[in-house]
Motif scaffolding. Sequence first.
Motif, PDB file in Angstrom:
ATOM      1  N   TYR A  37       5.353  28.864 110.846  1.00 20.74           N
ATOM      2  CA  TYR A  37       4.791  27.575 111.990  1.00 20.74           C
ATOM      3  C   TYR A  37       5.519  26.347 112.099  1.00 20.74           C
ATOM      4  CZ  TYR A  37       1.923  31.566 112.907  1.00 20.74           C
ATOM      5  OH  TYR A  37       1.204  32.126 114.178  1.00 20.74           O
ATOM      6  N   ARG A  38       5.596  25.522 112.929  1.00 19.66           N
ATOM      7  CA  ARG A  38       6.306  23.800 112.091  1.00 19.66           C
ATOM      8  C   ARG A  38       4.765  22.913 112.853  1.00 19.66           C
ATOM      9  NH1 ARG A  38      12.028  22.960 114.626  1.00 19.66           N
ATOM     10  NH2 ARG A  38      11.610  23.156 116.951  1.00 19.66           N
ATOM     11  N   GLN A  39       5.175  21.651 112.640  1.00 19.59           N
ATOM     12  CA  GLN A  39       4.199  20.482 112.981  1.00 19.59           C
ATOM     13  C   GLN A  39       4.562  19.152 113.153  1.00 19.59           C
ATOM     14  OE1 GLN A  39       0.169  20.234 112.460  1.00 19.59           O
ATOM     15  NE2 GLN A  39      -0.108  18.858 113.958  1.00 19.59           N
ATOM     16  N   GLN A  44       2.153  18.964 118.272  1.00 15.35           N
ATOM     17  CA  GLN A  44       1.283  20.508 117.796  1.00 15.35           C
ATOM     18  C   GLN A  44       1.599  21.054 117.216  1.00 15.35           C
ATOM     19  OE1 GLN A  44      -0.585  22.087 122.063  1.00 15.35           O
ATOM     20  NE2 GLN A  44      -2.390  20.632 121.241  1.00 15.35           N
ATOM     21  N   ARG A  45       0.952  21.770 116.662  1.00 18.03           N
ATOM     22  CA  ARG A  45       1.630  22.977 115.420  1.00 18.03           C
ATOM     23  C   ARG A  45       2.210  23.720 116.128  1.00 18.03           C
ATOM     24  NH1 ARG A  45      -2.261  24.920 111.850  1.00 18.03           N
ATOM     25  NH2 ARG A  45      -1.135  22.774 110.680  1.00 18.03           N
ATOM     26  N   GLU A  46       3.421  24.467 116.477  1.00 19.17           N
ATOM     27  CA  GLU A  46       4.698  25.566 117.491  1.00 19.17           C
ATOM     28  C   GLU A  46       4.506  26.406 116.087  1.00 19.17           C
ATOM     29  OE1 GLU A  46       7.636  23.914 119.431  1.00 19.17           O
ATOM     30  OE2 GLU A  46       8.354  22.960 117.509  1.00 19.17           O
ATOM     31  N   LEU A  47       4.452  28.035 116.924  1.00 19.75           N
ATOM     32  CA  LEU A  47       6.034  28.957 115.982  1.00 19.75           C
ATOM     33  C   LEU A  47       6.829  29.252 116.705  1.00 19.75           C
ATOM     34  CD1 LEU A  47       5.228  31.581 114.644  1.00 19.75           C
ATOM     35  CD2 LEU A  47       4.674  33.154 117.634  1.00 19.75           C
ATOM     36  N   VAL A  48       7.790  28.761 115.292  1.00 22.16           N
ATOM     37  CA  VAL A  48       9.546  29.114 115.933  1.00 22.16           C
ATOM     38  C   VAL A  48       9.799  30.747 115.652  1.00 22.16           C
ATOM     39  CG1 VAL A  48       9.796  26.335 115.567  1.00 22.16           C
ATOM     40  CG2 VAL A  48       9.575  28.049 113.445  1.00 22.16           C
ATOM     41  N   ALA A  49       9.316  31.499 115.051  1.00 20.37           N
ATOM     42  CA  ALA A  49       9.780  32.039 114.667  1.00 20.37           C
ATOM     43  C   ALA A  49       8.563  33.068 114.316  1.00 20.37           C
ATOM     44  CB  ALA A  49      11.070  32.022 113.436  1.00 20.37           C
ATOM     45  N   ARG A  50       8.996  34.311 114.578  1.00 17.52           N
ATOM     46  CA  ARG A  50       8.349  35.789 114.225  1.00 17.52           C
ATOM     47  C   ARG A  50       8.713  37.130 113.810  1.00 17.52           C
ATOM     48  NH1 ARG A  50       6.608  39.802 117.913  1.00 17.52           N
ATOM     49  NH2 ARG A  50       4.490  40.279 117.851  1.00 17.52           N
ATOM     50  N   MET A  51       8.555  38.228 112.933  1.00 18.74           N
ATOM     51  CA  MET A  51       8.751  39.442 113.014  1.00 18.74           C
ATOM     52  C   MET A  51       7.615  39.808 112.928  1.00 18.74           C
ATOM     53  SD  MET A  51      11.592  41.340 110.127  1.00 18.74           S
ATOM     54  CE  MET A  51      12.701  39.971 111.255  1.00 18.74           C
ATOM     55  N   THR A  52       7.773  41.169 113.186  1.00 21.43           N
ATOM     56  CA  THR A  52       6.872  42.523 113.585  1.00 21.43           C
ATOM     57  C   THR A  52       7.294  43.180 111.663  1.00 21.43           C
ATOM     58  OG1 THR A  52       7.814  44.074 114.304  1.00 21.43           O
ATOM     59  CG2 THR A  52       6.541  42.106 116.204  1.00 21.43           C
ATOM     60  N   VAL A  53       6.392  43.650 111.634  1.00 20.64           N
ATOM     61  CA  VAL A  53       5.936  44.999 110.263  1.00 20.64           C
ATOM     62  C   VAL A  53       7.624  45.467 110.797  1.00 20.64           C
ATOM     63  CG1 VAL A  53       5.375  46.484 108.968  1.00 20.64           C
ATOM     64  CG2 VAL A  53       3.829  44.775 109.710  1.00 20.64           C
ATOM     65  N   THR A  90      12.493  18.272 112.037  1.00 22.46           N
ATOM     66  CA  THR A  90      11.930  17.195 111.028  1.00 22.46           C
ATOM     67  C   THR A  90      10.676  17.677 111.474  1.00 22.46           C
ATOM     68  OG1 THR A  90      13.598  15.675 110.871  1.00 22.46           O
ATOM     69  CG2 THR A  90      11.293  15.085 110.092  1.00 22.46           C
ATOM     70  N   ALA A  91       9.549  18.580 110.520  1.00 19.26           N
ATOM     71  CA  ALA A  91       8.233  18.738 110.665  1.00 19.26           C
ATOM     72  C   ALA A  91       8.211  19.305 108.895  1.00 19.26           C
ATOM     73  CB  ALA A  91       8.206  19.544 111.442  1.00 19.26           C
ATOM     74  N   VAL A  92       6.791  20.173 109.345  1.00 22.87           N
ATOM     75  CA  VAL A  92       6.290  20.580 108.235  1.00 22.87           C
ATOM     76  C   VAL A  92       6.014  22.193 108.306  1.00 22.87           C
ATOM     77  CG1 VAL A  92       3.698  20.071 106.227  1.00 22.87           C
ATOM     78  CG2 VAL A  92       4.909  18.215 107.238  1.00 22.87           C
ATOM     79  N   TYR A  93       6.767  22.803 107.825  1.00 20.29           N
ATOM     80  CA  TYR A  93       6.769  23.940 107.377  1.00 20.29           C
ATOM     81  C   TYR A  93       5.936  25.343 107.470  1.00 20.29           C
ATOM     82  CZ  TYR A  93      11.430  23.209 110.776  1.00 20.29           C
ATOM     83  OH  TYR A  93      11.616  22.733 111.946  1.00 20.29           O
ATOM     84  N   TYR A  94       5.067  25.743 108.054  1.00 19.42           N
ATOM     85  CA  TYR A  94       4.462  27.004 107.658  1.00 19.42           C
ATOM     86  C   TYR A  94       4.049  27.990 107.376  1.00 19.42           C
ATOM     87  CZ  TYR A  94       1.215  22.547 107.977  1.00 19.42           C
ATOM     88  OH  TYR A  94       0.835  20.880 108.244  1.00 19.42           O
ATOM     89  N   THR A 108       5.163  23.582 103.960  1.00 16.29           N
ATOM     90  CA  THR A 108       6.846  22.853 103.011  1.00 16.29           C
ATOM     91  C   THR A 108       7.327  21.912 104.184  1.00 16.29           C
ATOM     92  OG1 THR A 108       8.409  23.256 101.707  1.00 16.29           O
ATOM     93  CG2 THR A 108       8.030  24.395 104.004  1.00 16.29           C
ATOM     94  N   GLN A 109       7.789  19.793 103.468  1.00 16.98           N
ATOM     95  CA  GLN A 109       7.861  19.258 104.522  1.00 16.98           C
ATOM     96  C   GLN A 109       9.454  19.671 104.927  1.00 16.98           C
ATOM     97  OE1 GLN A 109       6.746  16.399 106.062  1.00 16.98           O
ATOM     98  NE2 GLN A 109       8.732  16.427 106.782  1.00 16.98           N
ATOM     99  N   VAL A 110      10.179  19.493 105.489  1.00 17.30           N
ATOM    100  CA  VAL A 110      11.519  19.874 106.004  1.00 17.30           C
ATOM    101  C   VAL A 110      12.095  18.178 106.646  1.00 17.30           C
ATOM    102  CG1 VAL A 110      13.226  20.574 107.487  1.00 17.30           C
ATOM    103  CG2 VAL A 110      12.191  22.097 106.539  1.00 17.30           C
ATOM    104  N   THR A 111      12.891  17.682 105.937  1.00 18.98           N
ATOM    105  CA  THR A 111      13.626  16.045 106.829  1.00 18.98           C
ATOM    106  C   THR A 111      14.665  16.154 107.220  1.00 18.98           C
ATOM    107  OG1 THR A 111      11.875  14.921 105.737  1.00 18.98           O
ATOM    108  CG2 THR A 111      12.853  13.803 106.419  1.00 18.98           C
ATOM    109  N   VAL A 112      15.179  15.644 108.034  1.00 21.12           N
ATOM    110  CA  VAL A 112      16.477  15.991 108.905  1.00 21.12           C
ATOM    111  C   VAL A 112      16.888  14.886 109.335  1.00 21.12           C
ATOM    112  CG1 VAL A 112      18.447  16.742 110.494  1.00 21.12           C
ATOM    113  CG2 VAL A 112      15.987  18.562 109.575  1.00 21.12           C
TER     114      VAL A 112
END
Length: 114
Positions: A37-39, A44-53, A90-94, A108-112
Amino acid sequence: QVQLVESGGGLVQAGGSLRLSCAASGSIFSINAMGWYRQAPGKQRELVARMTVGGASNYAGSVKGRFTIVRDNAKNTVDLQMNSLQPDDTAVYYCNTVPPLVVWDQGTQVTVSS
């Protein structure tokens, strides 16, 4: 107690790449979809990538083709390879389960830079 620890953020120029890593403790990793996720500031915080089991992945339209989620069930890790980064990334990634079940940490902060 379940913990998720992210690492790998930093400052990068537009067009560059970063790889984020998330280490999960506890049994929650083996039975849940995991996501990044990133914010961004003021958003708002958003889901950017997802992987199932099982390994099926989904991406937000804004990152599709540029980001890749990688999951290692044996190591309880989930990484996010980010290529062609843009200032809008650029966002905080979780990392967290999908849906989120673990208390959010500082991420973790990502700044571009442009």
